[in-house]
Design an enzyme around this catalytic site. Structure first.
Site, PDB file in Angstrom:
ATOM      1  N   ASN A   1      50.347  39.910  28.784  1.00 43.56           N
ATOM      2  CA  ASN A   1      49.143  39.092  28.626  1.00 43.56           C
ATOM      3  C   ASN A   1      48.357  39.655  27.450  1.00 43.56           C
ATOM      4  OD1 ASN A   1      46.782  37.662  28.857  1.00 43.56           O
ATOM      5  ND2 ASN A   1      46.073  38.706  30.711  1.00 43.56           N
TER       6      ASN A   1
ATOM      7  N   GLU B   1      39.993  38.115  34.988  1.00 46.25           N
ATOM      8  CA  GLU B   1      38.965  37.939  33.943  1.00 46.25           C
ATOM      9  C   GLU B   1      38.445  36.506  33.926  1.00 46.25           C
ATOM     10  OE1 GLU B   1      41.265  39.574  30.746  1.00 46.25           O
ATOM     11  OE2 GLU B   1      41.078  41.573  31.637  1.00 46.25           O
TER      12      GLU B   1
ATOM     13  N   LYS C   1      45.770  38.413  26.046  1.00 44.95           N
ATOM     14  CA  LYS C   1      44.336  38.081  26.119  1.00 44.95           C
ATOM     15  C   LYS C   1      43.871  37.553  24.755  1.00 44.95           C
ATOM     16  CE  LYS C   1      44.101  41.700  29.529  1.00 44.95           C
ATOM     17  NZ  LYS C   1      43.318  42.474  30.434  1.00 44.95           N
TER      18      LYS C   1
ATOM     19  N   GLY D   1      42.794  46.807  32.955  1.00 48.58           N
ATOM     20  CA  GLY D   1      42.119  47.237  31.728  1.00 48.58           C
ATOM     21  C   GLY D   1      41.302  48.508  31.882  1.00 48.58           C
TER      22      GLY D   1
ATOM     23  N   HIS E   1      43.645  34.544  36.576  1.00 52.08           N
ATOM     24  CA  HIS E   1      43.502  35.948  36.168  1.00 52.08           C
ATOM     25  C   HIS E   1      42.103  36.431  36.546  1.00 52.08           C
ATOM     26  CE1 HIS E   1      43.149  39.476  33.584  1.00 52.08           C
ATOM     27  NE2 HIS E   1      44.479  39.500  33.607  1.00 52.08           N
TER      28      HIS E   1
ATOM     29  N   GLY F   1      48.811  44.070  30.359  1.00 52.12           N
ATOM     30  CA  GLY F   1      47.782  43.692  29.386  1.00 52.12           C
ATOM     31  C   GLY F   1      47.843  44.597  28.167  1.00 52.12           C
TER      32      GLY F   1
ATOM     33  N   GLU G   1      47.105  42.020  41.141  1.00 49.03           N
ATOM     34  CA  GLU G   1      46.383  42.779  40.122  1.00 49.03           C
ATOM     35  C   GLU G   1      45.038  43.241  40.689  1.00 49.03           C
ATOM     36  OE1 GLU G   1      47.752  41.774  35.922  1.00 49.03           O
ATOM     37  OE2 GLU G   1      46.154  40.377  36.396  1.00 49.03           O
TER      38      GLU G   1
ATOM     39  N   SER H   1      46.952  48.264  34.365  1.00 51.73           N
ATOM     40  CA  SER H   1      47.210  49.484  33.591  1.00 51.73           C
ATOM     41  C   SER H   1      48.647  49.992  33.724  1.00 51.73           C
ATOM     42  CB  SER H   1      46.190  50.564  33.964  1.00 51.73           C
ATOM     43  OG  SER H   1      44.872  50.112  33.698  1.00 51.73           O
TER      44      SER H   1
HETATM   45  C1  PEP Z   1      46.216  42.049  32.717  1.00 48.43           C
HETATM   46  O1  PEP Z   1      45.571  41.649  31.775  1.00 48.43           O
HETATM   47  O2  PEP Z   1      46.738  41.254  33.495  1.00 48.43           O
HETATM   48  C2  PEP Z   1      46.375  43.506  32.890  1.00 48.43           C
HETATM   49  C3  PEP Z   1      47.032  43.949  33.920  1.00 48.43           C
HETATM   50  O3  PEP Z   1      45.788  44.303  31.930  1.00 48.43           O
HETATM   51  P1  PEP Z   1      46.051  45.896  31.746  1.00 48.43           P
HETATM   52  O4  PEP Z   1      47.531  46.113  31.767  1.00 48.43           O
HETATM   53  O5  PEP Z   1      45.434  46.216  30.417  1.00 48.43           O
HETATM   54  O6  PEP Z   1      45.377  46.578  32.889  1.00 48.43           O
END
Ligand code: PEP
Length: 254
Positions: free
Chosen positions: A9, A97, A11, A173, A95, A235, A167, A214
């Site tokens: 992703n 966010e 973003k 993030g 998601h 991400g 998630e 992460s």
């Molecule tokens: C995401 O954006 O779905 C995500 C898991 O981000 P990150 O890997 O940066 O935590």
């Protein structure tokens, strides 16, 4: 056996020049590991068409969002019909966010899943609790509520084509990953106590449940060896060719 899935992703990141370099590198690597791991990249909307041209072979592109409407006066929205017309077959839905910054509700997420399915687009359906929820011991309740709303109109046949992404919001993030045991516990819960009662044991067993929060080269393999973790939604680390390829490699080794 469920095939591993590694989805990136991006973003709201990368210029087209940077994106192109990364896509070319991922395409090369994904084709080497095509049998073992499905690779999906979700770039910003405006790159989807060109990304599709670069992904010759086995990697796929996906959108980061889909409208709950079919078409019409919805400025800034992108419908399943539009995604279909440029050959996009995956989309992230719900998601954290989008829920956090754009106020997406469980009901809206459900309507978006319906639209994706109507257009034969596979939804990567995100769910996950906040730190506050986890500290209060509500993580299972929250995730069950999110998924029950998201899947309320989904039938058995369609379910086998969807992907669930667990998630935890506190891990997205933040650099803080759920431990493999914490993630496995939630994935097993989703499979056995959310999906199985709705769709039956066979569909639950065949459903892909990937982890996001992460994921990095250093923790991917420990997550992927868990029996109910079928890959990752990545991400930050999906913006680095070296890191992303090494996560694909970790999935491919298993
Ligand atoms: C995401 O954006 O779905 C995500 C898991 O981000 P990150 O890997 O940066 O935590």
């Amino acid at each position: 056996m469920r095939r591993k899935i590694v989805a990136g992703n991006w973003k709201m990141n990368l210029s087209w020049e940077e994106a192109k370099t990364l896509l070319l590198g991922i395409n090369r690597f994904a084709n080497i590991h095509k049998r073992d791991c499905k690779v999906i990249i979700c770039p910003p909307f405006v790159y989807l068409d060109r990304a599709n041209d670069i992904f010759i072979g086995h990697a796929s592109v996906g959108a980061q969002n889909i409208s709950e409407y079919d078409n019409g006066a919805y400025t800034g929205e992108i419908s399943g019909e539009i995604l279909n017309s440029i050959g996009v077959h995956y989309t992230i839905v719900g998601h954290s966010e989008r829920r956090q910054y754009f106020g997406e509700t469980n009901e809206q997420v459900g309507r978006k899943v319906d639209k994706a399915i109507e257009r034969n687009i596979k939804a990567i359906i995100c769910c996950g609790e906040t730190l506050e929820d986890r500290n209060a011991g509500r993580q299972k309740h929250v995730v069950k509520e999110q998924l029950t709303a998201a899947l309320r109109n989904v039938n058995k046949e369609a379910m086998e084509r969807q992907i669930i992404a667990y998630e935890p919001v506190w891990a997205v993030g933040t650099g803080q990953t759920a431990s493999p045991a914490q993630a496995q516990e939630m994935h097993a819960f989703i499979r056995n106590e959310v999906l199985e009662p709705i769709f039956g044991a066979e569909v639950a067993d065949n459903s892909s449940i990937i982890y996001g929060g992460s994921v990095k080269p250093g923790n991917a393999e420990d997550l992927f060896v868990q029996p109910d973790i079928d890959g990752a939604l990545v991400g930050g680390a999906s913006l680095s060719l070296e890191d992303f390829n090494s996560i694909i490699h970790a999935a491919q080794r298993l």
